[in-house]
Motif scaffolding. Sequence first.
Motif, PDB file in Angstrom:
ATOM      1  N   GLN A   1      -6.911  -4.329  -0.734  1.00  0.00           N
ATOM      2  CA  GLN A   1      -6.561  -2.912  -0.727  1.00  0.00           C
ATOM      3  C   GLN A   1      -6.687  -2.356   0.676  1.00  0.00           C
ATOM      4  O   GLN A   1      -7.680  -2.595   1.367  1.00  0.00           O
ATOM      5  CB  GLN A   1      -7.484  -2.149  -1.682  1.00  0.00           C
ATOM      6  CG  GLN A   1      -7.106  -0.689  -1.799  1.00  0.00           C
ATOM      7  CD  GLN A   1      -7.800   0.004  -2.964  1.00  0.00           C
ATOM      8  OE1 GLN A   1      -8.272  -0.657  -3.894  1.00  0.00           O
ATOM      9  NE2 GLN A   1      -7.861   1.316  -2.900  1.00  0.00           N
ATOM     10  N   VAL A   2      -5.675  -1.636   1.131  1.00  0.00           N
ATOM     11  CA  VAL A   2      -5.777  -0.871   2.378  1.00  0.00           C
ATOM     12  C   VAL A   2      -5.421   0.567   2.027  1.00  0.00           C
ATOM     13  O   VAL A   2      -4.345   0.817   1.498  1.00  0.00           O
ATOM     14  CB  VAL A   2      -4.871  -1.411   3.508  1.00  0.00           C
ATOM     15  CG1 VAL A   2      -5.329  -2.764   3.979  1.00  0.00           C
ATOM     16  CG2 VAL A   2      -3.428  -1.452   3.100  1.00  0.00           C
ATOM     17  N   GLY A   3      -6.336   1.496   2.319  1.00  0.00           N
ATOM     18  CA  GLY A   3      -6.111   2.880   1.909  1.00  0.00           C
ATOM     19  C   GLY A   3      -5.850   2.927   0.421  1.00  0.00           C
ATOM     20  O   GLY A   3      -6.616   2.373  -0.362  1.00  0.00           O
ATOM     21  N   SER A   4      -4.726   3.540   0.042  1.00  0.00           N
ATOM     22  CA  SER A   4      -4.424   3.684  -1.383  1.00  0.00           C
ATOM     23  C   SER A   4      -3.506   2.577  -1.914  1.00  0.00           C
ATOM     24  O   SER A   4      -3.159   2.576  -3.088  1.00  0.00           O
ATOM     25  CB  SER A   4      -3.752   5.042  -1.624  1.00  0.00           C
ATOM     26  OG  SER A   4      -2.577   5.149  -0.831  1.00  0.00           O
ATOM     27  N   LEU A   5      -3.105   1.642  -1.057  1.00  0.00           N
ATOM     28  CA  LEU A   5      -2.210   0.570  -1.492  1.00  0.00           C
ATOM     29  C   LEU A   5      -2.989  -0.711  -1.776  1.00  0.00           C
ATOM     30  O   LEU A   5      -3.917  -1.046  -1.042  1.00  0.00           O
ATOM     31  CB  LEU A   5      -1.148   0.274  -0.428  1.00  0.00           C
ATOM     32  CG  LEU A   5      -0.137   1.387  -0.121  1.00  0.00           C
ATOM     33  CD1 LEU A   5       0.856   0.911   0.929  1.00  0.00           C
ATOM     34  CD2 LEU A   5       0.608   1.808  -1.382  1.00  0.00           C
ATOM     35  N   SER A   6      -2.599  -1.401  -2.823  1.00  0.00           N
ATOM     36  CA  SER A   6      -3.287  -2.659  -3.127  1.00  0.00           C
ATOM     37  C   SER A   6      -2.280  -3.715  -3.575  1.00  0.00           C
ATOM     38  O   SER A   6      -1.195  -3.383  -4.067  1.00  0.00           O
ATOM     39  CB  SER A   6      -4.342  -2.452  -4.221  1.00  0.00           C
ATOM     40  OG  SER A   6      -3.721  -2.076  -5.420  1.00  0.00           O
ATOM     41  N   VAL A   7      -2.639  -4.962  -3.365  1.00  0.00           N
ATOM     42  CA  VAL A   7      -1.816  -6.074  -3.842  1.00  0.00           C
ATOM     43  C   VAL A   7      -2.715  -7.101  -4.542  1.00  0.00           C
ATOM     44  O   VAL A   7      -3.911  -7.192  -4.240  1.00  0.00           O
ATOM     45  CB  VAL A   7      -1.038  -6.769  -2.700  1.00  0.00           C
ATOM     46  CG1 VAL A   7      -0.113  -5.803  -1.987  1.00  0.00           C
ATOM     47  CG2 VAL A   7      -1.961  -7.437  -1.712  1.00  0.00           C
TER      48      VAL A   7
ATOM     49  N   THR B   1      -3.959  -1.470   8.763  1.00  0.00           N
ATOM     50  CA  THR B   1      -5.168  -1.684   7.963  1.00  0.00           C
ATOM     51  C   THR B   1      -5.859  -0.367   7.592  1.00  0.00           C
ATOM     52  O   THR B   1      -6.871  -0.380   6.899  1.00  0.00           O
ATOM     53  CB  THR B   1      -6.155  -2.588   8.718  1.00  0.00           C
ATOM     54  OG1 THR B   1      -6.264  -2.132  10.066  1.00  0.00           O
ATOM     55  CG2 THR B   1      -5.696  -4.023   8.710  1.00  0.00           C
ATOM     56  N   LEU B   2      -5.291   0.755   8.043  1.00  0.00           N
ATOM     57  CA  LEU B   2      -5.813   2.050   7.612  1.00  0.00           C
ATOM     58  C   LEU B   2      -5.095   2.544   6.352  1.00  0.00           C
ATOM     59  O   LEU B   2      -5.426   3.615   5.834  1.00  0.00           O
ATOM     60  CB  LEU B   2      -5.646   3.074   8.737  1.00  0.00           C
ATOM     61  CG  LEU B   2      -6.579   2.844   9.931  1.00  0.00           C
ATOM     62  CD1 LEU B   2      -6.097   3.615  11.143  1.00  0.00           C
ATOM     63  CD2 LEU B   2      -8.002   3.225   9.582  1.00  0.00           C
ATOM     64  N   GLY B   3      -4.086   1.782   5.908  1.00  0.00           N
ATOM     65  CA  GLY B   3      -3.367   2.175   4.703  1.00  0.00           C
ATOM     66  C   GLY B   3      -2.195   3.087   5.012  1.00  0.00           C
ATOM     67  O   GLY B   3      -1.845   3.290   6.179  1.00  0.00           O
ATOM     68  N   PRO B   4      -1.583   3.656   3.968  1.00  0.00           N
ATOM     69  CA  PRO B   4      -0.355   4.436   4.182  1.00  0.00           C
ATOM     70  C   PRO B   4      -0.590   5.795   4.855  1.00  0.00           C
ATOM     71  O   PRO B   4       0.345   6.351   5.429  1.00  0.00           O
ATOM     72  CB  PRO B   4       0.188   4.612   2.767  1.00  0.00           C
ATOM     73  CG  PRO B   4      -0.976   4.431   1.864  1.00  0.00           C
ATOM     74  CD  PRO B   4      -1.906   3.477   2.547  1.00  0.00           C
TER      75      PRO B   4
ATOM     76  N   GLN C   1       3.308  -9.011   0.579  1.00  0.00           N
ATOM     77  CA  GLN C   1       3.319  -7.985  -0.473  1.00  0.00           C
ATOM     78  C   GLN C   1       3.051  -6.602   0.098  1.00  0.00           C
ATOM     79  O   GLN C   1       3.576  -5.602  -0.387  1.00  0.00           O
ATOM     80  CB  GLN C   1       2.290  -8.339  -1.544  1.00  0.00           C
ATOM     81  CG  GLN C   1       2.767  -9.441  -2.467  1.00  0.00           C
ATOM     82  CD  GLN C   1       2.106  -9.349  -3.830  1.00  0.00           C
ATOM     83  OE1 GLN C   1       1.865  -8.277  -4.354  1.00  0.00           O
ATOM     84  NE2 GLN C   1       1.798 -10.494  -4.407  1.00  0.00           N
ATOM     85  N   PHE C   2       2.212  -6.538   1.133  1.00  0.00           N
ATOM     86  CA  PHE C   2       1.956  -5.232   1.741  1.00  0.00           C
ATOM     87  C   PHE C   2       3.196  -4.723   2.491  1.00  0.00           C
ATOM     88  O   PHE C   2       3.417  -3.515   2.562  1.00  0.00           O
ATOM     89  CB  PHE C   2       0.747  -5.282   2.677  1.00  0.00           C
ATOM     90  CG  PHE C   2      -0.564  -5.030   1.984  1.00  0.00           C
ATOM     91  CD1 PHE C   2      -0.782  -3.846   1.283  1.00  0.00           C
ATOM     92  CD2 PHE C   2      -1.585  -5.957   2.020  1.00  0.00           C
ATOM     93  CE1 PHE C   2      -1.986  -3.604   0.628  1.00  0.00           C
ATOM     94  CE2 PHE C   2      -2.791  -5.727   1.378  1.00  0.00           C
ATOM     95  CZ  PHE C   2      -2.989  -4.552   0.683  1.00  0.00           C
TER      96      PHE C   2
END
Lengths: 245, 422
Positions: A176-182, B365-368, B392-393
């Motif tokens: 998971q990074v922030g609100s996204l996950s795989v 790596t901080l996300g969206p 996938q990311f």
Amino acid sequence: MAQTRPTQRRRFLGLGRSREEVMQRREKREKPEQPCIYFPQAPQPGEWRRSVGLVFTATPPEITEEVRVSVPAIDLNLQRGLTKNLYVVGRLQTQFIQNSLNLGLRYAMPLSEKWFVSAGYDINGWMGVLKIRDVFDAQAYGVSNYPNVSVGYRLTRTLQLMARTEAIFDFYYHSQVGSLSVDYHRPQLSGVAFAFALEQPFYKKQHVTLGIRAAYSRFNWQFWSLYETFDRPLFYPQLFFGFIL
Amino acid sequence: MKLYPIWLISLAWLLVVGCRQIYEAPVPYTGPDIPGAGKFTTSIRQSMEGVYSVTDGSDRFGDQMVVKWTYLREGNDTTYYLSMFAGTDATYFSLAGQPQVDSLALAGYWRKLSNTETGLAEFAVQMKHNGQLQNYAGRLATGDTLVISGLYNDDKAKPTRRLTLTYNRPLNPEPFAILAHRSGGRTSDLLPSSENSVEIIKLASRLGATGIEIDVRYTKDGVPILYHDNNLNLRLIQKNGLNGPIEDYTYKQLTNLVRLINGEKIPTLEEALEAVVVNTPLSFVWLDTKYIGPMAPIQAIQRKYRERAAQLGRNVQIVIGIPSTEALASYEALADKTNTPILSELDTAITRTTLNSPIWAPRWTLGPQIDEVRAMQKEGRTVFVWTLDEPQFIREFINESRFDGILSNYSTLVAYHHYTKQ
């Protein structure tokens, strides 16, 4: 010369010994002469074994490029005998922000006074959390399995050697990074590992383990935060050292 | 404690560490790629671009592929290449027209970037008319469908395995920057050209890139060159006995004595920008500041090549990256900051107030960071994310986040997910 030959032959065949002598030899073979963690010999039923040490893993150049570091992790082992041959093993490796826990069963048996063998199956769960301002807001966890076979050789009364082969199966990965996950659910053979260790007295009644492990795998939990994407086994050499308590 | 077991372990350790496997993925295709479009006229090329369903060969390459043309200019010659991108293993095909054949024929190679699989491929472009396959001549009637059918195989083996693509829909037309890391990908991705070389800059658009990121350092005598690492090392260069910081060597020494891992020369920044502007369709260059020192020489080159691109009628953005407080200090020390586009990797406050950078580029790596990205875009800034390779990311970031572009070593995969997005 002529008088000693029959005696030598009888001893070789295990004949000519008293029942007590045979029992003593069997007990000696089945009961460890010195503490061990890696050596494939089961603890007595109900007996605990533990060790504490460090494991250093060298970073593969494919991932960390010109930066080559040997990453240390605290390495704790705990084992308990269930039956004469069967024992349960636990291993915790921790770097505080990322941790790995192995739980497994081993079946060990002596082949002779010097040779020992074991087969085991370890289930590994790992997890890591990284929150660094402007750099990381990430976490991950996963499950792997390590079926393994070990061979031990007691070189002297105080020095025993172990060689182990493990298959590494990755079963599950969540990131998971922030609100996204795989998630990856696909079980796959990630690689193999070969370990070699020796166990011997160190100081007074202390005993130590010293060993190396060479893993060729597609994934290594210690480097989850580098998000390595190569679908080919990379080489992860490890050096481990532990005090048997 | 007996010491001989320690020696035993040490010896075993040396043996183990010395047993690292070397991976290679040499391109099996030997060309030649003949300049010119041949029978692939502009209208035929345009009609071919799109998302295709894969029928034969989907077990190896997934169930759909992106088909897109690009080109390479050398002097007065232009060679057109057809790239195909699959969603599995960062696969790409690089194909060139075969003018000697009396039909729309293509030949080239394919490669999976996440492993070492590669091979030869050859295709013919046809159309399905009333259920029958016919040669395509550039005109499609209602109900006609383009079919790219051909053969592929592994390594240097003659192509014998079927791969059939049937046109499904047009490419996603939304603007999106597909930025190739180190001008195409890392040396460890086993691409046919070395990272940060002129040769890989010329390959980048075939890998799906619309722009590139390059690493800039100075030689001992102050020539800006492209090189990523702090030191000369066998990861990047061929064995020559030289080591230590690249800044310890003059440009002449590097030119005469050092070759990159695939045999190329370490390029100057000017040679790299000349290749981008003159030879490729790339429209964005991110100059990553790996040097410690004055920014003025880089600024002068940036201005020179922005003007050169304008003279050639090309719209090429060339921006100087500000990744650190040291680079920020170098930027602030510039006497004249006009006409000097920058890209800030620093936090939103510095990006807004100190730099007023038109481009913000946070780590993936901080996300969206949807709220921050929206706020920056509302202020008229562009937002890129770096360096995202996890397959996938990449899909998640393209489908769920609001970035204007992604910097990646797998521009092939970014291209696939961007162009197939519906």
